[in-house]
Every structure is written in C-alpha cells, then in structure tokens.
Design a protein around this motif. Structure first.
Motif: not given
Ligand SMILES: [Zn+2]
Length: 384
Positions: A266-278, A289-297, A318-320
């Motif tokens: 799971c990635v956090s919504p605040a992560v940058s697109i660049e790091s997800v791509v890489h 990729l699923p995007v999650c917080t501590e509350k879930g998907l 950011p991914v969000q």
C-alpha cells in the motif's frame, strides 16, 4: 460505444445506430433501386425505384429492430438485463448483460427472434397477395409490401442456421446443453459449426467476387465482398465465444484468492508520483497500487493514471491527486474467479482490489489470471 447515435428508448432498452450502419442503408437502397426492382418490375419511373428502394431499406431496419426486440423482451421477461440494441453495418446486436443461466432460457430467447421474423414475413407476403387480388393497387405498392415480407423470411431463414453466434446456433447450443448438461460441450459444437459456416460464406463471397453465379446466389463484386465480411464477422464471433468458454472451463472452481497478488504494498496518499513510478512500477513491475491510510483503502493508482500527467510534475504531485478514489469496485477473496473476470470486463478494468471482511488482502489483475493459466499450462497441469 463510440460513434453511436442514440435514437431513444423502447421498454427501457437504449436503441442506437453506429455510423457504419449508414453504409448498409445506402447499400440496400441502391441494390433495390438499381438492381432488384428494375429486374423484377420493369417500366417503373426512375423516381419510383428510388422511393421504393428507400422504403424497403428502412423497412429492413425496422424488421431487424423488431427481431432484436423480441430477443430482448424474452431476456427481460426471464430476469436478464438488456442495456441496448445497436445497429451497425452487419445488422443489429442486443447487448444483454449476462449469459442465460439455463438451457431453457437460452432456447426461448434465441427462438423468439426468427419466430417474429417468420410471422412478420407471413403477414406482409399475405397482405401483398391480398392487395394484388383486388387488381386496384399500383404495382410499386404491392411490390414493396411483398419484398418487405421476403426480407423478413430471409432474416428468419438466415438466422436459423445452426451455427453460433446465429440464433439457430444458440438454439442448437441450448438443446445440446439441455441434453448433455454441459454448456462447454454445447458451446464447442455450436461454435465449430458457426466457424465452418463463416468460412463457407467467405469462400462463397470470394467466388461471387469473381463473377460466378452459385446456386441461388448471383455473382457480383458488391454482394461478394459483403458476404466475405459477414462470413469473417461470424467466424471470428464463433472463435471468440469458444475461446471465452474454454477460459471459463479452465477457471471453473478457482477462487479469487487462488490467483490474486497477496502482497500488494500500500502507498500513502501523500507519496509523490515519481517515487511510485520508480519504486513500484519500474523496480517491481507493478501496474497498479492500492492507496491506503491507517483507516484502510482510500483509492487505487494505476499506470494509466500516471500517463495522463506530464513527467515534469511527477516529483511534486502526490498520488492522491490522480488516484481513483474510494468507494472502489472490489471483490471478496472467496468470489468465483470467473465472476470476478466478468466484473473486470463489464467495467473495463484491468485490476480490482480484493477484500476479506472489508479489509484489503490483495489485488487481482488480468495479468495475474493470464500468468496463472500460462504457468499451469507450462507445467502440464490439468486445469478445471
Ligand atoms: Zn436474432
């Protein structure tokens, strides 16, 4: 569907015409005005040929519509959902959301179309003979009504040929299905006959192109090419139906949890697109990729979402901002894989989150399914 003009709704079914249907309309008008009517009824004024040709051509459209509506109304009556009837160059197609669940339902649904065409044909031909017997009605009127009847009979006869996907092929499939209790066997038999029929039409079409008259078919470039295309369309539809059926057979009894990717990071919504791509797309070969917080998907981010954004903003976005947000379509891990694939296909998705008591436990993608089948085949494992 792109290129479709919506005409309106009948009994809740959307009726539309694809732009290629115009070619069919023009072709039939031209055939009747320039060839059929002048040959059978010589001596009419030119204008009369074109008017009657246009009427017959529009009547073909309405006849096919009635035929398709009869299929669809039986389907609705048996609890299936019909989304639309679309006309295109080779005729009309009812888009029925699910396959009939019993042989009986398929038999009734498939039989309704040709039966309606047969009845309409009888009414029009009978009407034409009746008008003719009065000796007071003009030949163009009687001739037009007669040929509308002939076309309906032709529709019934052509469609009743026992090769899938024609109505007759569906009737045959339902009968074999009913007797053998095997939808697989029934689809393969009706599909193979359908493929043979398609190829026979292609060969006949090629012969017609070279100007030969065969049995009741008279040669000619246009009718030959037309036949080649319809044959090709039918043969590939039969192939598709058989391929889908053998896939269903191979995956019968397999559950989503047997095939899914069980460790979707799971990635956090605040992560940058660049790091997800890489980190995920390039390094790990993932496509979603699923995007999650501590509350879930909270969403899902895919390669396609990223592609829409120019590369120079990937590092500070950011991914969000690009993810598809919850509520997302998801499947339970105990769901039948065939059912999950239907959900993917129906919604045009490549992957779907998998839940266990509403907690994210995996991700199911089409690629996972293909890999599953390929690996088993490579190892010579029997599937199903
Ligand atoms: Zn039909």
């Amino acid at each position: 569907m792109r290129g479709v003009l919506r005409l309106g709704k009948i009994a809740g079914i959307e009726i539309g015409v694809h732009y290629t249907w115009i070619f069919a309309l023009v072709l039939f008008t031209w055939l009747f005005a320039q060839s059929t009517f002048p040959a059978i009824y010589p001596g009419w004024p030119i204008r009369t040929y074109w008017i009657t040709g246009t009427i017959v051509s529009l009547a073909i459209f309405i006849s096919v519509l009635v035929h398709e509506l009869c299929h669809s109304l039986v389907a609705i009556n048996r609890g299936l959902k019909v989304n639309s009837i679309i006309f295109f160059i080779f005729g009309g197609v009812s888009n029925i959301e699910n396959e009939p669940e019993s042989a009986r339902v398929e038999f009734l649904m498939a039989g309704a179309g040709p039966l309606s065409s047969l009845i309409l044909g009888g009414i029009f031909i009978g009407g034409a003979f009746l008008l003719d017997s009065f000796n007071r009605f003009a030949e163009p009127l009687v001739g037009t009504i007669y040929y509308i009847g002939v076309i309906n009979i032709y529709l019934a006869v052509f469609n009743i040929f026992p090769g899938f996907p024609l109505d007759g092929g569906r009737v045959l499939r339902s009968i074999i299905w009913g007797i053998t209790r095997s939808l697989h066997k029934a689809t393969m038999i009706a599909g193979n006959i359908g493929r043979l029929f398609g190829w026979a039409m292609i060969l006949l079409g090629i012969a017609l192109v070279f100007g030969k008259d065969i049995w009741i078919f008279s040669g000619g470039l246009v009718s030959g090419i037309w036949m080649v295309f319809i044959g090709w369309f039918l043969a590939s539809a039969a192939d598709n139906a058989m391929r889908e059926q053998s896939l269903r057979q191979q995956l019968a009894g397999v559950k989503v949890k047997d095939v899914m990717d069980r460790s979707p990071e799971c990635v956090s919504p605040a992560v940058s697109i660049e790091s997800v791509v890489h980190d995920s797309f390039i390094l790990r070969g993932r496509r979603a990729l699923p995007v999650c917080t501590e509350k879930g998907l909270v969403g899902i981010v895919t390669l396609a979402d990223v592609k829409r954004l120019p590369q120079d903003v990937w590092s500070n976005t950011p991914v969000q901002e690009i993810m598809t947000r919850s509520p997302l379509l998801a499947v339970d891990q105990e769901e039948d894989l065939n059912m999950a694939l239907q959900i993917l296909a129906k919604n045009g998705l490549n992957q779907i989150p998998v839940l266990k008591t509403s907690q994210l436990v995996g991700l199911l993608s089409r690629a996972d399914v293909i890999r599953y089948i390929q690996t088993r085949q490579e190892l010579g494992m029997k599937t199903g």
